[in-house]
Design an enzyme around this catalytic site. Structure first.
Site, PDB file in Angstrom:
ATOM      1  N   CYS A  81       6.743  -3.950  16.329  1.00  0.00           N
ATOM      2  CA  CYS A  81       6.166  -2.979  17.235  1.00  0.00           C
ATOM      3  C   CYS A  81       4.924  -3.348  17.414  1.00  0.00           C
ATOM      4  CB  CYS A  81       6.291  -1.639  16.655  1.00  0.00           C
ATOM      5  SG  CYS A  81       7.845  -0.713  16.233  1.00  0.00           S
TER       6      CYS A  81
ATOM      7  N   CYS B 219       1.633  -1.765  15.868  1.00  0.00           N
ATOM      8  CA  CYS B 219       1.602  -1.319  14.419  1.00  0.00           C
ATOM      9  C   CYS B 219       1.272  -2.581  13.461  1.00  0.00           C
ATOM     10  CB  CYS B 219       3.023  -1.339  13.871  1.00  0.00           C
ATOM     11  SG  CYS B 219       3.502  -0.935  12.120  1.00  0.00           S
TER      12      CYS B 219
ATOM     13  N   CYS C 137       3.252   9.071   0.876  1.00  0.00           N
ATOM     14  CA  CYS C 137       4.091   7.908   1.852  1.00  0.00           C
ATOM     15  C   CYS C 137       4.228   6.596   1.162  1.00  0.00           C
ATOM     16  CB  CYS C 137       2.632   7.762   3.003  1.00  0.00           C
ATOM     17  SG  CYS C 137       3.244   6.717   4.298  1.00  0.00           S
TER      18      CYS C 137
ATOM     19  N   GLU D  69       0.857  -1.308   0.110  1.00  0.00           N
ATOM     20  CA  GLU D  69       0.051   0.172   0.179  1.00  0.00           C
ATOM     21  C   GLU D  69       0.912   1.192   0.057  1.00  0.00           C
ATOM     22  OE1 GLU D  69      -3.562  -1.623   2.671  1.00  0.00           O
ATOM     23  OE2 GLU D  69      -2.026  -0.970   3.560  1.00  0.00           O
TER      24      GLU D  69
ATOM     25  N   CYS E  70       7.208  -6.137   8.123  1.00  0.00           N
ATOM     26  CA  CYS E  70       8.330  -5.456   9.030  1.00  0.00           C
ATOM     27  C   CYS E  70       8.845  -6.432   9.827  1.00  0.00           C
ATOM     28  CB  CYS E  70       7.805  -4.235   9.549  1.00  0.00           C
ATOM     29  SG  CYS E  70       9.235  -3.399  10.425  1.00  0.00           S
TER      30      CYS E  70
ATOM     31  N   CYS F  35      -1.342   6.118   9.956  1.00  0.00           N
ATOM     32  CA  CYS F  35      -0.209   5.209  10.539  1.00  0.00           C
ATOM     33  C   CYS F  35      -0.458   4.169  11.126  1.00  0.00           C
ATOM     34  CB  CYS F  35       0.426   6.258  11.373  1.00  0.00           C
ATOM     35  SG  CYS F  35       0.875   7.660  10.983  1.00  0.00           S
TER      36      CYS F  35
END
Ligand code: SAH
Ligand code: SF4
Length: 358
Positions: free
Chosen positions: A122, A125, A111, A92, A118, A341
């Site tokens: 975290c 996230c 962005c 995305e 990832c 975010c």
């Protein structure tokens, strides 16, 4: 096979010269790549057929990212694209537009994602929770920006800013991220100003130092989220070797070398890192260094974390400011389309794949 969208201008010069063509052909080629939207080498009508043939024979290609889905927020200021690469991978990328009172054109910030998933994990996230799938190639990062550049060109607008805040940890995909930055900022390629770019990192210290030595004028944002190691390690489980103190020192070195001030991002989570005591501790850590804190009331993801009430966010901000720390609260964009975010994730991919299976 090499995608022409990963070739730097200096490399392009060499390629055309080796193919027996004058150097200015490289400029024609680059101009066509970054100002038109070719999808195949045969679209490059500005260069002679002999050069097109030589490129095909040498197995050069032109990127194969295609738009799998597009959603826009109701006010049309946030657009999320799901891009599909040649191998079927989907990521995305988001465009955020901010109307300006003084300029005709809005600020248009793309962005970008640098990885599929990832590895940093975290806890708040969505990308971290999906785990690491693979790194993106420079041309795949560039394709995200070019896609929006194309969309904007049709409205007589253009990409003005770029943030590396999509899926993934940019510094964990260092070489491809830097190659993408060089392509996007090179005057003979996409030509965006270096100062219009911000890389956001969870904070990998040796790579922050390496970035400071790249002679780039890009901005750096460090995702801090906590003023001490104990709390930070709960939120960023891979933070282990990178203490808050060391990170802070690395940010100072980056500033000293580049002259660019650091932004510390701080995802505010209700009942976790949002107390007045934590705010005071953060102020003590950062005061007097010209650092800027960007508070991001956390967007809820599968982890069950909630954002604090607005009153509590403002109280946190007030304490930081009183303690001498520059601080803003991030303007929310795109949460209704899961583009905010930490919400960049594969839910759309799941929807598409399941509807294809119907
Ligand atoms: N990996 C890099 C860049 C991508 S994340 C980094 O961590 O900095 C971009 C920003 O979104 C980071 O500051 C990250 O902490 C923040 N973020 C992640 N999940 C979030 C969430 N659920 N709500 C608000 N911000 C979030
Ligand atoms: Fe990775 Fe950044 Fe998400 Fe952490 S916040 S898991 S580093 S994308």
């Amino acid at each position: 096979m090499t995608d022409l969208y990963r070739v730097l201008p200096e490399e392009m010069d060499k390629i055309v010269i080796e193919m027996g063509q004058p150097r200015y052909r490289a400029d024609q080629l680059l101009h066509a790549l970054y100002h038109d939207s070719p999808t195949d080498i045969s679209d490059l009508r500005q260069i002679p057929a002999a050069l097109r043939d030589a490129l095909v024979a040498a197995r050069y290609t032109i990127g194969s990212a295609s738009e799998a889905h597009r959603v826009a927020s109701e006010d049309m200021q946030t657009t999320k694209l799901l891009l599909k690469y040649g191998d079927g991978t989907m990521i995305e990328t988001v465009l955020m537009q901010y109307p300006s009172k003084t300029k005709i054109h809005p600020r248009s910030t793309v962005c970008v994602s640098t990885q599929v998933g990832c590895a940093m994990g975290c806890v708040f996230c969505a990308t971290g929770q999906m785990g690491f799938k693979r790194n993106l190639q420079a041309e795949e990062i560039v394709a995200q920006v070019l896609h929006f550049a194309h969309v904007l060109r049709e409205r007589d607008e253009h990409v003005t800013n770029l943030v590396f805040m999509g899926m993934g940890e940019p510094l964990a995909n260092y070489a491809e991220t830097i190659r993408a930055v060089r392509l996007l900022t090179h005057a003979r390629a996409f030509g965006l100003g270096q100062r219009s770019i911000t890389i956001s990192t969870v904070g990998i210290i040796p790579l922050i130092d390496r970035l400071a030595d790249e002679q780039l004028q890009i901005g750096l944002a460090i995702s801090l989220h906590a003023p001490n190691d104990e709390l930070r390690r709960r939120l960023v489980p891979t933070a282990g070797p990178h203490s808050v103190e060391e990170l802070f020192l690395a940010s100072k070195r980056y500033f000293k070398k580049t002259g660019r001030r650091i932004t510390f991002e701080y995802a505010l989570i209700n009942g976790v890192n949002d107390s007045p005591e934590v705010a005071a501790e953060l102020a003590l850590l950062l005061k007097g260094n010209g650092a800027h804190v960007n508070l991001i009331p956390v967007n809820s993801t599968a982890g069950g974390f909630q954002r604090p009430e607005r009153r509590r966010v403002h109280e946190f901000q007030r304490i930081l400011r009183k303690g001498g720390v520059n601080c803003t609260v991030r303007v929310e964009k795109g949460s209704e389309i899961s583009a905010a975010c930490g919400q960049l994730r594969t839910d759309m991919i799941e929807k598409i794949t399941s509807s294809n299976a119907d």
